[in-house]
Design an enzyme around this catalytic site. Structure first.
Site, PDB file in Angstrom:
ATOM      1  N   GLN A   1       3.094  -8.761 -20.005  1.00 27.08           N
ATOM      2  CA  GLN A   1       3.964  -9.642 -20.595  1.00 27.08           C
ATOM      3  C   GLN A   1       4.413  -9.331 -21.991  1.00 27.08           C
ATOM      4  O   GLN A   1       5.588  -9.691 -22.655  1.00 27.08           O
ATOM      5  CB  GLN A   1       3.138 -10.964 -20.758  1.00 27.08           C
ATOM      6  CG  GLN A   1       3.770 -12.330 -21.046  1.00 27.08           C
ATOM      7  CD  GLN A   1       4.444 -12.735 -19.800  1.00 27.08           C
ATOM      8  OE1 GLN A   1       3.853 -12.899 -18.749  1.00 27.08           O
ATOM      9  NE2 GLN A   1       5.489 -13.348 -19.864  1.00 27.08           N
TER      10      GLN A   1
ATOM     11  N   LYS B   1       7.436  -7.318 -21.393  1.00 29.26           N
ATOM     12  CA  LYS B   1       8.614  -8.215 -20.659  1.00 29.26           C
ATOM     13  C   LYS B   1       8.991  -9.229 -21.580  1.00 29.26           C
ATOM     14  O   LYS B   1      10.350  -9.138 -21.842  1.00 29.26           O
ATOM     15  CB  LYS B   1       7.862  -8.963 -19.420  1.00 29.26           C
ATOM     16  CG  LYS B   1       8.809  -9.941 -19.013  1.00 29.26           C
ATOM     17  CD  LYS B   1       8.067 -10.776 -17.782  1.00 29.26           C
ATOM     18  CE  LYS B   1       6.895 -10.160 -17.049  1.00 29.26           C
ATOM     19  NZ  LYS B   1       6.715 -10.969 -16.094  1.00 29.26           N
TER      20      LYS B   1
ATOM     21  N   LYS C   1      -1.268 -14.792 -21.675  1.00 29.28           N
ATOM     22  CA  LYS C   1      -1.463 -15.324 -20.244  1.00 29.28           C
ATOM     23  C   LYS C   1      -2.812 -15.902 -19.960  1.00 29.28           C
ATOM     24  O   LYS C   1      -3.685 -15.755 -21.008  1.00 29.28           O
ATOM     25  CB  LYS C   1      -1.781 -13.780 -19.355  1.00 29.28           C
ATOM     26  CG  LYS C   1      -1.153 -14.248 -17.794  1.00 29.28           C
ATOM     27  CD  LYS C   1       0.362 -14.399 -17.732  1.00 29.28           C
ATOM     28  CE  LYS C   1       0.544 -15.049 -16.174  1.00 29.28           C
ATOM     29  NZ  LYS C   1       2.038 -15.156 -15.847  1.00 29.28           N
TER      30      LYS C   1
ATOM     31  N   GLY D   1       3.826 -22.072 -16.396  1.00 26.13           N
ATOM     32  CA  GLY D   1       3.274 -22.134 -15.201  1.00 26.13           C
ATOM     33  C   GLY D   1       3.205 -20.288 -14.579  1.00 26.13           C
ATOM     34  O   GLY D   1       3.592 -19.747 -15.098  1.00 26.13           O
ATOM     35  N   ASP D   2       2.250 -20.287 -13.419  1.00 26.83           N
ATOM     36  CA  ASP D   2       2.432 -19.018 -12.657  1.00 26.83           C
ATOM     37  C   ASP D   2       1.815 -19.531 -11.458  1.00 26.83           C
ATOM     38  O   ASP D   2       1.850 -20.703 -10.827  1.00 26.83           O
ATOM     39  CB  ASP D   2       1.589 -17.960 -13.517  1.00 26.83           C
ATOM     40  CG  ASP D   2       1.629 -16.765 -12.675  1.00 26.83           C
ATOM     41  OD1 ASP D   2       2.499 -16.075 -13.241  1.00 26.83           O
ATOM     42  OD2 ASP D   2       0.723 -16.194 -12.084  1.00 26.83           O
TER      43      ASP D   2
ATOM     44  N   ASN E   1       7.600 -20.753  -6.178  1.00 29.59           N
ATOM     45  CA  ASN E   1       8.729 -20.891  -7.008  1.00 29.59           C
ATOM     46  C   ASN E   1       9.577 -19.842  -7.245  1.00 29.59           C
ATOM     47  O   ASN E   1      10.941 -20.030  -7.039  1.00 29.59           O
ATOM     48  CB  ASN E   1       8.018 -21.001  -8.359  1.00 29.59           C
ATOM     49  CG  ASN E   1       9.329 -21.436  -9.611  1.00 29.59           C
ATOM     50  OD1 ASN E   1       9.490 -20.560 -10.194  1.00 29.59           O
ATOM     51  ND2 ASN E   1       9.757 -22.756  -9.663  1.00 29.59           N
TER      52      ASN E   1
HETATM   53  P1  NDP Z   1       3.562 -20.037  -6.602  1.00 26.30           P
HETATM   54  O1  NDP Z   1       2.315 -20.333  -6.500  1.00 26.30           O
HETATM   55  O2  NDP Z   1       4.504 -20.953  -6.821  1.00 26.30           O
HETATM   56  O3  NDP Z   1       3.932 -19.087  -5.178  1.00 26.30           O
HETATM   57  C1  NDP Z   1       3.065 -18.005  -4.863  1.00 26.30           C
HETATM   58  C2  NDP Z   1       3.677 -17.542  -3.442  1.00 26.30           C
HETATM   59  O4  NDP Z   1       2.977 -16.380  -3.028  1.00 26.30           O
HETATM   60  C3  NDP Z   1       3.094 -18.608  -2.266  1.00 26.30           C
HETATM   61  O5  NDP Z   1       4.011 -18.761  -1.319  1.00 26.30           O
HETATM   62  C4  NDP Z   1       1.692 -17.934  -1.690  1.00 26.30           C
HETATM   63  O6  NDP Z   1       1.291 -18.454  -0.751  1.00 26.30           O
HETATM   64  C5  NDP Z   1       2.144 -16.773  -1.863  1.00 26.30           C
HETATM   65  N1  NDP Z   1       1.081 -15.792  -1.742  1.00 26.30           N
HETATM   66  C6  NDP Z   1       0.089 -15.835  -2.723  1.00 26.30           C
HETATM   67  N2  NDP Z   1      -0.784 -14.702  -2.238  1.00 26.30           N
HETATM   68  C7  NDP Z   1      -0.205 -13.892  -1.297  1.00 26.30           C
HETATM   69  C8  NDP Z   1      -0.374 -12.963  -0.662  1.00 26.30           C
HETATM   70  N3  NDP Z   1      -1.664 -12.204  -0.794  1.00 26.30           N
HETATM   71  N4  NDP Z   1       0.281 -12.388   0.490  1.00 26.30           N
HETATM   72  C9  NDP Z   1       1.401 -12.969   0.700  1.00 26.30           C
HETATM   73  N5  NDP Z   1       1.733 -14.352  -0.008  1.00 26.30           N
HETATM   74  C10 NDP Z   1       0.994 -14.579  -0.929  1.00 26.30           C
HETATM   75  O7  NDP Z   1       3.854 -18.827  -7.590  1.00 26.30           O
HETATM   76  P2  NDP Z   1       5.152 -18.240  -8.323  1.00 26.30           P
HETATM   77  O8  NDP Z   1       6.240 -18.086  -7.428  1.00 26.30           O
HETATM   78  O9  NDP Z   1       5.127 -18.937  -9.820  1.00 26.30           O
HETATM   79  O10 NDP Z   1       4.712 -16.777  -8.576  1.00 26.30           O
HETATM   80  C11 NDP Z   1       4.857 -15.699  -7.609  1.00 26.30           C
HETATM   81  C12 NDP Z   1       4.670 -14.279  -8.277  1.00 26.30           C
HETATM   82  O11 NDP Z   1       5.777 -14.395  -9.649  1.00 26.30           O
HETATM   83  C13 NDP Z   1       3.356 -14.170  -9.457  1.00 26.30           C
HETATM   84  O12 NDP Z   1       3.192 -12.801  -9.191  1.00 26.30           O
HETATM   85  C14 NDP Z   1       3.719 -14.500 -10.930  1.00 26.30           C
HETATM   86  O13 NDP Z   1       2.967 -13.851 -11.652  1.00 26.30           O
HETATM   87  C15 NDP Z   1       5.244 -13.974 -10.837  1.00 26.30           C
HETATM   88  N6  NDP Z   1       5.974 -14.688 -11.829  1.00 26.30           N
HETATM   89  C16 NDP Z   1       6.006 -16.035 -11.793  1.00 26.30           C
HETATM   90  C17 NDP Z   1       7.004 -16.639 -12.866  1.00 26.30           C
HETATM   91  C18 NDP Z   1       7.291 -17.834 -12.786  1.00 26.30           C
HETATM   92  O14 NDP Z   1       8.058 -18.511 -13.623  1.00 26.30           O
HETATM   93  N7  NDP Z   1       6.605 -18.609 -12.003  1.00 26.30           N
HETATM   94  C19 NDP Z   1       7.436 -15.778 -13.764  1.00 26.30           C
HETATM   95  C20 NDP Z   1       7.352 -14.295 -13.790  1.00 26.30           C
HETATM   96  C21 NDP Z   1       6.512 -13.792 -12.760  1.00 26.30           C
HETATM   97  P3  NDP Z   1       0.430 -19.861  -0.358  1.00 26.30           P
HETATM   98  O15 NDP Z   1       1.452 -20.987  -0.313  1.00 26.30           O
HETATM   99  O16 NDP Z   1      -0.161 -19.565   1.022  1.00 26.30           O
HETATM  100  O17 NDP Z   1      -0.372 -19.887  -1.498  1.00 26.30           O
END
Ligand code: NDP
Length: 461
Positions: free
Chosen positions: A126, A129, A141, A180-181, A256
């Site tokens: 982070q 970034k 974080k 969030g994350d 997300n």
């Molecule tokens: P969410 O919790 O909204 O979504 C995570 C998604 O990934 C869910 O669909 C989840 O499935 C799926 N998932 C989790 N583990 C696995 C796995 N082992 N294999 C396949 N799918 C999986 O999180 P975000 O979208 O916010 O975050 C996703 C990634 O993006 C993370 O790495 C986060 O650090 C990164 N990120 C997020 C930011 C943000 O603004 N939100 C900013 C920058 C980076 P299920 O529904 O089954 O849990």
């Protein structure tokens, strides 16, 4: 070049490499179990030797030891009461990694895999970034080993309140600003903010970002990470005379980041042929219906396997890793760390992938990254590709402190410009340090120099 100059350059390079090796070995010795953190450090250390050679003051100032040791790592107990009246205890974390260029900034992750190694890897990345966004934000974080899956609304609220009771002592608009994350979305941020406000006895909107629009959130924040990733892809492709229209896209996850990456890709004419959750993936060569995915995942809290009930021509496959065997031109890992292995990368390349852009943090293993680079894939590392989320979080802070609210179009335009700037800065840094086209080197060096210079100017603190 004279013999003496060549010899001196060689010695400087040797000194830089010895310094990198020494610090890396100390880090591994000190915390041998923190493998994700080691991986994130390794990625940076493999890129920055030319910057140390060019400016040996970084070595004299012991910048690498100072960068890799968090300013503060807070671990705390999170007790809460479940719906049966039983007391549960989770472990909470906040890593305040580096404040050289601004208050600590970085999301909170609620997931059973969260531990000190995971928060340190995320917090370390982070730092760079956030530097790349051009915004005045340092790196942090946090999170907890709490699993929100299957919990009631009341349980989530009580957990968030307990988490914030401790966190509130360490955060604030000018100190440390969580967001969030994974596992932390608008609902959790609402409960976290409510408790923060109650404990503070005042409305400090800028203490958290990703808030609801009803109390200081920014239009465009929810979309920012996914949209930003696609804006970055557009920039990369444009430079090679390519565009996104008509390309097949595979996206992991359906959270997300994934949903908004899919939304923007579809808007630009791409065909998203697959997406997943942590149980498995769906595949439809004619294109996924995003509205159904949104309904299932954002509104009804259901599993991606249920998608086939509404679209029987699509296929559901149990297990996540197989998603990378689906042929596509653009692969967007948007779920979690280390989800693309070396062999998955090989399969993607064999099947003709042209672009890999990381919406998730560190989704490609070291072996996968090496293969993408060696095969001249347009590869966008997470630090650059998913920086749009934190960039708009910083815009949310700016709106909160000036008590104004920008329109969606204003925020989206700023996001677009920021992603274009990040692309160009990374691309220029890669060229300047003899690795043209290598955005891993470009992103790492550009981010590193900004932070290392700020640390140097502030003295040994
Ligand atoms: P969410 O919790 O909204 O979504 C995570 C998604 O990934 C869910 O669909 C989840 O499935 C799926 N998932 C989790 N583990 C696995 C796995 N082992 N294999 C396949 N799918 C999986 O999180 P975000 O979208 O916010 O975050 C996703 C990634 O993006 C993370 O790495 C986060 O650090 C990164 N990120 C997020 C930011 C943000 O603004 N939100 C900013 C920058 C980076 P299920 O529904 O089954 O849990």
């Amino acid at each position: 070049m004279s013999h003496t100059i060549m010899q001196r350059d060689y010695q400087t390079e040797q000194r830089a490499q010895a310094y990198i090796d020494e610090v890396f070995s100390q880090i591994k010795q000190r915390d041998p179990h923190e493998t994700e953190f080691h991986q994130a450090v390794d990625v940076i250390f493999k890129s920055i030797k030319p910057a140390l050679v060019k400016n040996p003051a970084y070595i004299d100032n012991r910048i690498l030891e100072r960068l890799t040791e968090p300013e503060r790592l807070i671990t705390f107990r999170v007790p809460w009461v479940d719906d049966e009246g039983t007391v549960q205890v989770n472990r909470g974390f906040r890593v305040q990694f580096n404040s050289a260029i601004g208050p600590y900034k970085g999301g909170l992750r609620f997931h059973p895999t969260v531990n000190s190694s995971v928060v340190k890897f995320l917090g370390f990345q982070q730092i760079f970034k956030n530097a790349l966004t051009g915004q005045p934000i340092g790196g942090g974080k946090g999170g907890a080993d709490f699993d929100p899956k299957g919990k009631s609304d009341g349980e989530i609220m009580r957990f968030c309140q307990s988490f914030m009771t401790e966190s509130s002592q360490h955060i604030g608009p000018d100190t440390d600003v969580p967001a969030g994350d994974i596992g932390v979305g608008a609902r959790e941020l609402g409960y976290l903010f409510g408790q923060y406000k109650k404990l503070r006895g005042r409305f400090e909107a800028g203490a958290l970002t990703g808030k609801s629009l009803n109390f200081g959130g920014s239009l465009g924040r929810k979309e920012a990470t996914g949209y930003g990733t696609i804006y970055f892809v557009e920039n990369m492709m444009k430079d090679k005379g390519l565009n996104i229209e008509g390309k097949r896209v595979v996206v992991s996850g359906s959270g997300n980041v994934s949903i908004h990456a899919m939304e923007k890709a579809i808007e630009l004419g791409a065909i998203v042929v697959a997406c997943s959750d942590s149980d498995g993936y769906i595949h439809d060569e004619n294109g996924i219906h995003l509205e159904t995915v949104k309904q299932l995942k954002e509104i009804e809290n259901r599993r991606i396997r249920d998608y086939v009930d509404y679209h029987p021509q699509s296929v559901y496959v149990e297990g996540c890793s197989g998603i990378w065997t689906i042929p596509c031109e653009i692969a967007l890992p948007c779920a979690t760390q280390n989800e693309i292995s070396g062999s998955a990368a090989q399969t993607l390349i064999k099947n003709g992938v042209k672009v890999v852009a990381e919406g998730a943090n560190m989704p490609s293993t070291t072996a996968a990254v090496e293969q993408f680079i060696a095969s001249d894939i347009l590869y966008a590392p997470a630090k650059a590709a998913n920086a749009g989320g934190v960039a708009v979080s910083s815009l949310e802070m700016a709106q909160n402190s000036s008590r104004i609210a920008w329109t969606f179009e204003e925020v989206d335009k700023k996001l677009k410009d920021i992603m274009t700037d990040i692309y160009h800065n990374c691309s220029e840094a890669a060229k300047a340090y003899s690795a043209p086209g290598n955005l891993v080197v470009g992103a790492n060096i550009a981010g590193f120099i900004k932070v290392a210079d700020a640390m140097t100017e502030q003295g040994v603190i």
